[in-house]
Scaffold this active site. Sequence first.
Site, mmCIF file in Angstrom:
data_model
loop_
_atom_site.group_PDB
_atom_site.id
_atom_site.type_symbol
_atom_site.label_atom_id
_atom_site.label_comp_id
_atom_site.label_asym_id
_atom_site.label_seq_id
_atom_site.Cartn_x
_atom_site.Cartn_y
_atom_site.Cartn_z
ATOM 1 N N LEU A 1 0.812 -1.220 0.000
ATOM 2 C CA LEU A 1 0.000 0.000 0.000
ATOM 3 C C LEU A 1 0.850 1.278 0.000
ATOM 4 C CD1 LEU A 1 -2.856 1.187 0.186
ATOM 5 C CD2 LEU A 1 -2.700 0.978 2.656
ATOM 6 N N GLU B 1 9.453 -5.267 -4.694
ATOM 7 C CA GLU B 1 8.498 -5.913 -3.788
ATOM 8 C C GLU B 1 8.777 -7.411 -3.775
ATOM 9 O OE1 GLU B 1 6.073 -5.411 -1.440
ATOM 10 O OE2 GLU B 1 6.033 -7.603 -1.447
ATOM 11 N N TYR C 1 -17.556 -5.955 15.447
ATOM 12 C CA TYR C 1 -16.763 -6.564 16.521
ATOM 13 C C TYR C 1 -17.550 -7.731 17.104
ATOM 14 C CZ TYR C 1 -13.439 -2.699 16.638
ATOM 15 O OH TYR C 1 -12.460 -1.800 16.308
ATOM 16 N N MET D 1 15.151 -6.531 -1.858
ATOM 17 C CA MET D 1 16.342 -5.738 -1.566
ATOM 18 C C MET D 1 17.120 -6.534 -0.520
ATOM 19 S SD MET D 1 18.039 -3.424 0.473
ATOM 20 C CE MET D 1 16.949 -2.724 1.691
#
Length: 538
Positions: free
Chosen positions: A15, A35, A218, A139
């Site tokens: 995101l 990514e 919830y 990376m």
Amino acid sequence: MADIEVPVFIVGGSLVGLSTAMLLGYHGVRSLTVEYHRGTAIHPRAAQTSQRTMEILRQVGLEQIVRRKSEEQFVQDGGVLAVETLVGGAIAHYIADLNEGVHDVSPTARVFVAQDALEPQLRKRAEELGAELRFATEMVSFEQDTLGVSAVIRERDTGKTQTVRAQYMVAADGAYSRVRERLGIRMLGHGTFSKSITIYFRAHLAPLIEGHKWAVVYALNRQLRGFFRFEKPFEKAFLAVNTVGDPENPVTDVSTGLTEQRSLELVRTAIGTDSIPIAIENIMHWQAAADTAEVLQDGRVFIAGDAAHVMPPNGGFGGNTGVQDAHNLAWKLALVLKGFAGPGLLSTYGPERRPPGAFTVEQAYSRYVLRTAPNMSRDGLQPVAPDLNVEMGYVYHSDAIVPEDRNDSRVHENPRESKACPGTRAPHVWLQRRREQISTLDLFGRNFALLAGPEGKAWTEAARDRARLLGIDLDVHKIGENGLTDPSGACPAAYGITPTGAVLVRPDGFVAWRAKTGDSASAERIKGTLATLLCRAS
Ligand SMILES: Cc1cc2nc3c(=O)[nH]c(=O)nc-3n(C[C@H](O)[C@H](O)[C@H](O)COP(=O)(O)OP(=O)(O)OC[C@H]3O[C@@H](n4cnc5c(N)ncnc54)[C@H](O)[C@@H]3O)c2cc1C
């Protein structure tokens, strides 16, 4: 010489990494993003998208596309409530309607849109704007020196490695950021308080959900505490579980040793019946924590998103806060890389983004404790601030703002009361540009902008003159000029200026400077102010 040379190297293409790449592209800056995963999000994860994030998506032309995706996925304006079990019905309402009472503050509205639907749009727009995105690429190491950052990346499928040289690096590599760790930047806060899970499942829930405006529900009972999120047509959902057992003395490690059978039992318990067939699709393990990185910059490396702040999902703030980080950083990198601003501008990223990040972490933590965890201490708990303050009422204090009151250290306020005070988001007012209705916010984006009241000609003339001399692009707007009108007449008051006053708004839509009247209008004043804001010697 490195294999790849690029102005900005981004680690992490979820995101926040994708948002950073897209916003850098919007400002005309090339970037390379790596990514680890093979593509964009496969799980819904974040969905509650704030008005501020939608304003940013509007700026890059994605608002309507994202709204359509949201309409496909979610009941619009869904609420946030609590049940003991779904079958038993509501026991508490936190938000009855996602957009109740907030339409006046923004040209756009809050939506639910899940990461697996949003990220492909961010990816597409980032690529259209020139960003290079490499998936299934990791990376593996980096070093920085006074002139830039050198990194090694590795393709997962082939094992092929390449070197990257960039002027700046953005670490959007998530909560367990290896970049942050490697830089020795500590996380400060409450630490981890639950080993939580998200159970993705299929079940025919329409008879229980249809007709209700339920988006986040919830489930709070004596067996478990967590929350559901439902997507249309209510054939699939997820249940996040934070604790199990006695709420006063719960088991907070739900994750270790979890079996599919146990997951099934948890979903059945939260639904409240065994009679609905359930198929478990996936289980995600994550840690509920509330921490903020002690600093957000180390030399030429910036950290953003969950790498910079982790918070429980209660409130739906985490991803949004990361998008605001990206928005704050992108224009600064662009102006520095183009030579229009001094490098000092980049040093304002941390001072501006860390306090709202830390505040938002505390707000999410308070919501977690109050909604989910009656066992956790309420001593010193930050009082719950209105969602609107958290989402768009955060206030910046830095060298990229000319303060009106040097003693003002507020971190947040109601955006209706900010009145374009320097350091706050420029308020939304509907204007007319020829036949088109636009928001004041539509005037801001690529460049610094001066917005003057209907009698603010002295400011607009001074601004046009001086911007040219400083070599920067400055958008100059005056109510009543070039077909721009203020039909309601509300703009000057909303911006806290008289008709002769003016404000300077940064590319991120934050007010940098304000002159309430035209009394001091001069080209020198504009020049000095811009030079200060751009961290340039005047
Ligand atoms: C159940 C749940 C519900 C949530 N709901 C909401 C909500 O409604 N609203 C909201 O705003 N937020 C919500 N959140 C929070 C939101 O999901 C996160 O804040 C957001 O995903 C953070 O994005 P990010 O890009 O910073 O980090 P991540 O999404 O963690 O992405 C980091 C990426 O970096 C990659 N990476 C890491 N290291 C490397 C490397 N060395 N090389 C290459 N790639 C690397 C990873 O593969 C990963 O894809 C929710 C979270 C959960 C768990």
